[in-house]
Motif scaffolding. Sequence first.
Motif, short mmCIF file in Angstrom:
data_model
loop_
_atom_site.label_atom_id
_atom_site.label_comp_id
_atom_site.label_asym_id
_atom_site.label_seq_id
_atom_site.Cartn_x
_atom_site.Cartn_y
_atom_site.Cartn_z
N ALA A 81 0.83 -1.19 0.00
CA ALA A 81 0.00 0.00 0.00
C ALA A 81 0.87 1.25 0.00
O ALA A 81 2.03 1.24 0.46
N GLU A 82 0.31 2.33 -0.55
CA GLU A 82 0.97 3.64 -0.57
C GLU A 82 2.35 3.59 -1.20
O GLU A 82 3.27 4.30 -0.80
N ALA A 83 2.52 2.74 -2.22
CA ALA A 83 3.79 2.61 -2.93
C ALA A 83 3.52 2.78 -4.42
O ALA A 83 3.19 1.81 -5.11
N PRO A 84 3.62 3.99 -4.96
CA PRO A 84 3.23 4.22 -6.36
C PRO A 84 4.14 3.56 -7.39
O PRO A 84 3.66 3.14 -8.44
N VAL A 85 5.44 3.46 -7.11
CA VAL A 85 6.36 2.94 -8.13
C VAL A 85 6.07 1.48 -8.50
O VAL A 85 5.96 1.15 -9.69
N PRO A 86 5.91 0.54 -7.53
CA PRO A 86 5.56 -0.83 -7.91
C PRO A 86 4.25 -0.91 -8.69
O PRO A 86 4.11 -1.71 -9.62
N PHE A 87 3.29 -0.05 -8.32
CA PHE A 87 2.01 -0.04 -9.04
C PHE A 87 2.21 0.39 -10.49
O PHE A 87 1.62 -0.17 -11.41
N MET A 88 3.06 1.38 -10.71
CA MET A 88 3.33 1.85 -12.07
C MET A 88 4.06 0.78 -12.89
O MET A 88 3.78 0.59 -14.08
N ILE A 89 5.00 0.07 -12.26
CA ILE A 89 5.72 -1.00 -12.96
C ILE A 89 4.76 -2.10 -13.40
O ILE A 89 4.81 -2.59 -14.53
N LEU A 90 3.85 -2.46 -12.48
CA LEU A 90 2.85 -3.47 -12.83
C LEU A 90 1.96 -2.97 -13.96
O LEU A 90 1.59 -3.73 -14.87
N GLY A 91 1.61 -1.68 -13.92
CA GLY A 91 0.82 -1.11 -15.00
C GLY A 91 1.52 -1.21 -16.35
O GLY A 91 0.88 -1.49 -17.37
N GLY A 92 2.83 -1.00 -16.36
CA GLY A 92 3.58 -1.15 -17.59
C GLY A 92 3.52 -2.57 -18.13
O GLY A 92 3.39 -2.78 -19.34
N CYS A 93 3.59 -3.55 -17.23
CA CYS A 93 3.48 -4.96 -17.65
C CYS A 93 2.11 -5.24 -18.24
O CYS A 93 1.97 -5.97 -19.24
N ILE A 94 1.07 -4.67 -17.62
CA ILE A 94 -0.28 -4.85 -18.15
C ILE A 94 -0.38 -4.27 -19.56
O ILE A 94 -0.96 -4.88 -20.46
N GLY A 95 0.21 -3.08 -19.76
CA GLY A 95 0.14 -2.44 -21.06
C GLY A 95 0.75 -3.29 -22.16
O GLY A 95 0.22 -3.36 -23.27
N LEU A 96 1.84 -3.97 -21.88
CA LEU A 96 2.52 -4.75 -22.90
C LEU A 96 1.71 -5.95 -23.36
O LEU A 96 1.86 -6.41 -24.49
N VAL A 97 0.85 -6.47 -22.49
CA VAL A 97 0.11 -7.69 -22.83
C VAL A 97 -1.35 -7.42 -23.17
O VAL A 97 -2.00 -8.22 -23.83
N LEU A 98 -1.86 -6.25 -22.74
CA LEU A 98 -3.30 -5.97 -22.84
C LEU A 98 -3.80 -5.92 -24.28
O LEU A 98 -4.72 -6.66 -24.65
N GLY A 99 -3.23 -5.03 -25.07
CA GLY A 99 -3.76 -4.81 -26.41
C GLY A 99 -3.71 -6.04 -27.29
O GLY A 99 -4.66 -6.34 -28.01
N GLY A 100 -2.59 -6.76 -27.24
CA GLY A 100 -2.44 -7.93 -28.10
C GLY A 100 -3.43 -9.01 -27.79
O GLY A 100 -4.01 -9.63 -28.70
N SER A 101 -3.68 -9.28 -26.51
CA SER A 101 -4.61 -10.36 -26.15
C SER A 101 -6.01 -10.04 -26.63
O SER A 101 -6.75 -10.93 -27.08
N GLN A 102 -6.41 -8.78 -26.59
CA GLN A 102 -7.75 -8.41 -27.03
C GLN A 102 -7.85 -8.33 -28.55
O GLN A 102 -8.81 -8.84 -29.14
N ALA A 103 -6.86 -7.69 -29.19
CA ALA A 103 -6.91 -7.54 -30.65
C ALA A 103 -6.88 -8.89 -31.34
O ALA A 103 -7.62 -9.13 -32.31
N LEU A 104 -6.02 -9.79 -30.88
CA LEU A 104 -5.89 -11.09 -31.54
C LEU A 104 -7.10 -11.98 -31.26
O LEU A 104 -7.46 -12.81 -32.09
N SER A 105 -7.72 -11.82 -30.10
CA SER A 105 -8.95 -12.57 -29.84
C SER A 105 -10.04 -12.14 -30.82
O SER A 105 -10.80 -12.97 -31.34
N ARG A 106 -10.13 -10.83 -31.07
CA ARG A 106 -11.13 -10.32 -32.01
C ARG A 106 -10.90 -10.85 -33.42
O ARG A 106 -11.85 -11.30 -34.09
N SER A 107 -9.67 -10.80 -33.90
CA SER A 107 -9.41 -11.27 -35.26
C SER A 107 -9.53 -12.78 -35.36
O SER A 107 -9.99 -13.31 -36.38
N LEU A 108 -9.14 -13.49 -34.30
CA LEU A 108 -9.27 -14.95 -34.31
C LEU A 108 -10.73 -15.36 -34.40
O LEU A 108 -11.10 -16.28 -35.13
N PHE A 109 -11.59 -14.64 -33.66
CA PHE A 109 -13.01 -14.96 -33.71
C PHE A 109 -13.61 -14.69 -35.08
O PHE A 109 -14.54 -15.39 -35.52
#
Length: 463
Positions: free
Chosen positions: A356-384
């Motif tokens: 709690a109350e630690a912004p840097v680890p939260f931001m690092i995790l957010g960066g990891c989410i960003g790297l995987v988020l778009g691809g998983s959704q975009a490719l699911s849409r095209s695969l369907f």
Amino acid sequence: MAETVAPDLADAPRPASTPRERRGWYLYDWANSAFQTTVITVFLGPFLTTVTELAAGCELGADSCDGVVHPLGIRVAAGSYYPYLISLSVFLTVFVLPVVGAVADRSVHKKRLLAAAAFAGAGATIAFAFVTGERYLLGGALFLVANISFGAAVVVYNSFLPQLGGPDERDAISSRGWAIGYLGGGLLLALNLVAVSMLSEDGNPQRTLDLARWSIVSAGVWWAAFTLLPLRWLREHPTAEALRGGGNVLTDGFRQLGRTLREIKAYPLTLFFLLAFLVYNDGIQTVITLASQYGTEELRLEQGTLIVTILLVQFLAFGGALALGALARRIGAWKTVLLSLVLWTGVIIAAFRLPAEAPVPFMILGGCIGLVLGGSQALSRSLFSQLIPAGKEGEYYGFYEISDKGTSWLGPLAFGLVFQLTSSYRVGLVSLLIFFVLGFALLAAVPIRRAILAAGNTPPRVL
């Protein structure tokens, strides 16, 4: 109103897509992503939760609140009101979106349907200007209209994808659309970040609440304004059924939906993929939708930290969508999505352990989410898109959209119930692991090539 076309046009070849048309399709993602990022991901959860807490008798700016509200006479913890609203919106979309898709398949004016849904959602978002004081019920009603309209517009928007490119092009087209969307959503979020940073006042929570409200309104204005270009550049690609005409598009859409529901059992592998997507995407959407609430209520992070993190997610997701799209060209979309689910599981475990109350680890995790988020959704849409029988794109994307882009219900419902029972957002977060683990298992069991052939389509060269 009936829509008719001369009989000799029913057999006319469909117009080929043009680069201008594809740019128009990409730009609608630019337009509506403002709602997803500024409203759903960042501001609405904390804003509506605060308004609900005020209605429950809590003080503005209090560190915690155990108050309850009674919408329609139902006892609801203030912290659970927003997750329950998300679940309710999805329950309603179960009935709305497949019908919208069926109507789109039978209409020669899909762009008009896109315009109606987009402007209805944008208008409801702009109307958040009136959600002041303790008007949590008004905020909830506007959210339902906006979120359902958002989903209906995306159903029509996605139904254009199979006409924009062949089997080997759709992964790239879908990935570019998602990537452009992340840039658009990120740009408006950056502007809101500047506004919040410059105009907020220490010790003045009412100013912060007002800034959140006007940030929500700005997303509605952005959504409406940038929808004008896709409506100008997209071209109609009516199905043969739509070109034959000869009936009322709405009532015929209902009848066609009934036929599809009876006939869909002929495509069990498409249904199996849809089940897998519903499960794992439920987890993804719950993380996206409730991330800001988790950061505010559990990790006690400042609003500025949340906005910076989500902004980081947006711009990294632009590169992540293109990178996973490139990876899909080498190993196939199916394997790439499976890999992304493994990474999502790691994200949930890491989020549970965040201090709690630690912004840097939260931001690092957010960066990891960003790297995987778009691809998983975009490719699911095209695969369907490969698994849809020709001419039924709208209907099938109606079923698809029920669990896409913030309209999931099982995850928020589980999260809300666990919080109400334990008063712990961390325990609620752990409940989401099952969606990624089970979703991976279900998707891994889908024989993709056989599923594409069974739908009457040609598989891409790499799967």
